[in-house]
Design a protein around this motif. Sequence first.
Motif, PDB file in Angstrom:
ATOM      1  N   TRP A  55       0.923  -1.233   0.075  1.00 38.24           N
ATOM      2  CA  TRP A  55      -0.033   0.095  -0.041  1.00 38.24           C
ATOM      3  C   TRP A  55       1.013   1.393   0.085  1.00 38.24           C
ATOM      4  CZ3 TRP A  55      -1.362  -4.790   1.778  1.00 38.24           C
ATOM      5  CH2 TRP A  55      -2.625  -5.166   1.779  1.00 38.24           C
ATOM      6  N   ALA A  58       2.433   1.479  -3.385  1.00 35.88           N
ATOM      7  CA  ALA A  58       1.388   2.092  -4.221  1.00 35.88           C
ATOM      8  C   ALA A  58       1.308   3.857  -4.242  1.00 35.88           C
ATOM      9  CB  ALA A  58       0.294   1.428  -4.214  1.00 35.88           C
ATOM     10  N   MET A  64      -2.085   4.941  -5.646  1.00 36.81           N
ATOM     11  CA  MET A  64      -2.983   4.850  -4.510  1.00 36.81           C
ATOM     12  C   MET A  64      -3.155   6.277  -3.654  1.00 36.81           C
ATOM     13  SD  MET A  64      -3.232   1.982  -1.308  1.00 36.81           S
ATOM     14  CE  MET A  64      -3.455   0.627  -2.685  1.00 36.81           C
ATOM     15  N   SER A  65      -4.349   6.370  -3.263  1.00 36.74           N
ATOM     16  CA  SER A  65      -4.390   7.563  -2.443  1.00 36.74           C
ATOM     17  C   SER A  65      -3.676   7.394  -1.170  1.00 36.74           C
ATOM     18  CB  SER A  65      -5.938   7.708  -2.180  1.00 36.74           C
ATOM     19  OG  SER A  65      -6.523   6.944  -1.395  1.00 36.74           O
ATOM     20  N   ARG A  68      -6.070   5.482   1.547  1.00 39.00           N
ATOM     21  CA  ARG A  68      -6.045   4.139   1.576  1.00 39.00           C
ATOM     22  C   ARG A  68      -4.694   3.637   2.368  1.00 39.00           C
ATOM     23  NH1 ARG A  68      -7.376   1.363  -3.896  1.00 39.00           N
ATOM     24  NH2 ARG A  68      -7.499  -0.357  -2.310  1.00 39.00           N
TER      25      ARG A  68
END
Length: 227
Positions: A55, A58, A64-65, A68
């Motif tokens: 995460w 990313a 990805m934000s 998240r």
Amino acid sequence: MPAVGAPPERSAAPVEVAAFDFDGTLTRRDTLLPYLWRGLGWPRFLSALLLSGPWLAAFALRLMSNHRAKARLLQVSFKGRTEAEMAQWTAVFVGHYLPVQWQPDMLARLRQHQQLGHCCVIVSASPGIYLHEVGRVLGMDAVICTELESHHGALTGRLATPNCHGEQKVRRLQAWLAARGLQKPIVLHAYGDSSGDVPLLNLADYANYQGQPWVRKPSDHPNAPRA
């Protein structure tokens, strides 16, 4: 229509509000990771980073934000931990780590606003598990931040609010002001240090970015056309 002989109505004096980002503004650097490693200890901290690695990678690659990625890190770090345990972490962190992390110039700005009777708030993406105690220590009128969900005295690992970053800072501050009846006229002072603070700085009447006056670009204006 005012009664004959009544004194002319005066417009209400504006409410002065000073909104401060936390990490990198009131402090010298980010505080979330130091909070985690000091509370978890190095082995569990490194484990949390590994479990969140995909995460975080990313997010670094802009796939990805930050909402998240941050939610994942907080989940693996805090799920199942009790509020009492978090209070112990926070007491040590705020009492022993933060005193050497304050930005003297920004603390002086905060004290100046407080002495003038301005409403002073922290608006930050940092989690409320320690930021509310920071606000109490600093004498803030409010702390607007990223809140974590708890159930029966234990953290679930989920966020109770969106990550208080970027446009969320504006939405949350405006909602807080409206809930307390602090309608216009308001004079807003804002202080920040990163791109996540730009929407808040653009909202302000007086804004300060990394210790310097913020100069809004035409493309940053709230009414500017979007691509």
